[in-house]
Design a protein around this motif. Structure first.
Motif, short mmCIF file in Angstrom:
data_model
loop_
_atom_site.label_atom_id
_atom_site.label_comp_id
_atom_site.label_asym_id
_atom_site.label_seq_id
_atom_site.Cartn_x
_atom_site.Cartn_y
_atom_site.Cartn_z
N LEU A 50 -44.65 27.50 9.25
CA LEU A 50 -43.31 27.99 8.95
C LEU A 50 -42.40 26.86 8.53
N ASP A 51 -42.01 26.86 7.25
CA ASP A 51 -41.07 25.85 6.77
C ASP A 51 -39.69 26.15 7.31
N ILE A 52 -38.98 25.10 7.69
CA ILE A 52 -37.67 25.30 8.30
C ILE A 52 -36.62 25.63 7.24
N ASN A 53 -36.80 25.13 6.01
CA ASN A 53 -35.85 25.40 4.92
C ASN A 53 -36.41 26.46 4.00
N LEU A 54 -35.76 27.60 3.97
CA LEU A 54 -36.23 28.69 3.11
C LEU A 54 -35.12 29.11 2.15
N THR B 247 -43.59 16.78 9.92
CA THR B 247 -42.51 16.38 9.02
C THR B 247 -43.05 16.21 7.61
N LYS B 248 -42.36 16.79 6.64
CA LYS B 248 -42.74 16.65 5.23
C LYS B 248 -42.26 15.30 4.71
N PRO B 249 -42.92 14.68 3.76
CA PRO B 249 -44.23 15.12 3.24
C PRO B 249 -45.33 14.75 4.22
N VAL C 26 -45.36 30.25 5.33
CA VAL C 26 -44.03 30.68 4.91
C VAL C 26 -43.31 29.49 4.28
N GLU C 27 -43.08 29.57 3.00
CA GLU C 27 -42.52 28.44 2.24
C GLU C 27 -41.89 29.00 0.97
N ASP C 28 -40.65 28.59 0.67
CA ASP C 28 -39.96 29.14 -0.49
C ASP C 28 -40.27 28.40 -1.79
N GLU C 29 -40.72 27.14 -1.67
CA GLU C 29 -40.97 26.38 -2.91
C GLU C 29 -42.42 26.59 -3.36
N ASP C 30 -42.55 26.99 -4.63
CA ASP C 30 -43.87 27.36 -5.16
C ASP C 30 -44.91 26.26 -5.00
CA CA Z 1 -38.83 24.99 1.79
#
Ligand code: CA
Length: 241
Positions: free
Chosen positions: A53-57, A109-111, A9-13
């Motif tokens: 699951l990415d925390i920022n969507l 933690t990203k990256p 689950v991630e909003d950035e392509d």
């Molecule tokens: Ca994101």
């Protein structure tokens, strides 16, 4: 080829493509979702074994108001016991604590290094396999517990436990790292609502420790959490496959 299904689950392509690729290369079947609502529908439909699951969507489309990863986690936990690896962009500890408290298994933690991602995913899935209810033997470093045959081996040696001791150990070992309260232990080990003295648990736990711990003054498997209960600290045995 692995048998586990993973939902990313991630909003950035770009991030979505990268993460999917890493997991597919490691042999998993991967599906993706770009917003929280889609994620929840996919979890219900496909029942993935693990959700990354990415925390920022924030950039997710068709989802207004936008759900963040924490909200997705909270919602999915009402229905699903799939494993969850949270992705965070911040090292702020309260965010991580919130994620873990609400039922995430781990966070990254990203990256992140792709190897780190696959290592975490493998560890979570291995642990889940070892602790699933009704599954085969629970394997920890120096300790194995066979729920079916009710056999406990410490460093390969049979340990004689009473039925209550066995059930107490099993209740703890099925949820390593989690604090389990005395009343909960009572209902699991005695199999009924015990209205008496909760210190009964401490007595049995003391005997269990004598049989399992190398040094009962410095327990390494069964930790007392003052005012709360007990926590099993066995380290999942590492074996390939
Ligand atoms: Ca994101």
């Amino acid at each position: 080829m692995r048998t586990e299904k993973i939902l990313v689950v991630e909003d950035e392509d770009d991030a979505l493509t990268r993460t999917r690729q890493v997991l597919e290369d490691d042999g998993y079947t991967v599906t993706t979702a770009k917003n929280g609502l889609d994620a929840l529908m996919q979890i219900a439909d496909h029942q993935p074994d693990l959700v990354v699951l990415d925390i920022n969507l924030d950039e997710g489309e068709g989802n207004s108001p936008t759900m963040d990863g924490i909200e997705v986690l909270r919602e999915m936990r009402k229905e699903s016991d799939a494993c969850v690896l949270m992705l965070t962009t911040t090292s702020i500890s309260y965010v991580k604590v919130a994620a873990l408290t609400m039922g995430a298994d781990d966070y990254l933690t990203k990256p992140f290094d792709p190897k780190e991602l696959t290592a975490r995913v493998q560890a979570i899935l291995r642990r889940a396999k070892g602790t699933a209810r009704g599954s085969d033997t629970l394997e920890f470093e120096g300790l194995s517990i066979d729920p079916g045959a009710r056999i406990v081996l410490k460093n390969g040696e049979d340990v004689k436990l009473t039925p209550i001791e066995f059930d107490l150990l099993l209740a703890l070992a099925r949820r390593p790292g989690q604090v389990i309260g005395r009343s909960q232990l009572i209902s699991q080990a005695w199999n009924f609502k015990y209205a008496g003295d909760e210190r009964l648990v401490d007595v049995h736990m003391g005997r269990l420790r004598k049989k399992l711990e190398d040094d009962t003054s410095k327990p390494r498997l069964i930790m007392t959490v003052w005012g709360k209960g007990y926590r099993f600290e066995g380290v999942a045995a590492s074996h390939s496959g």
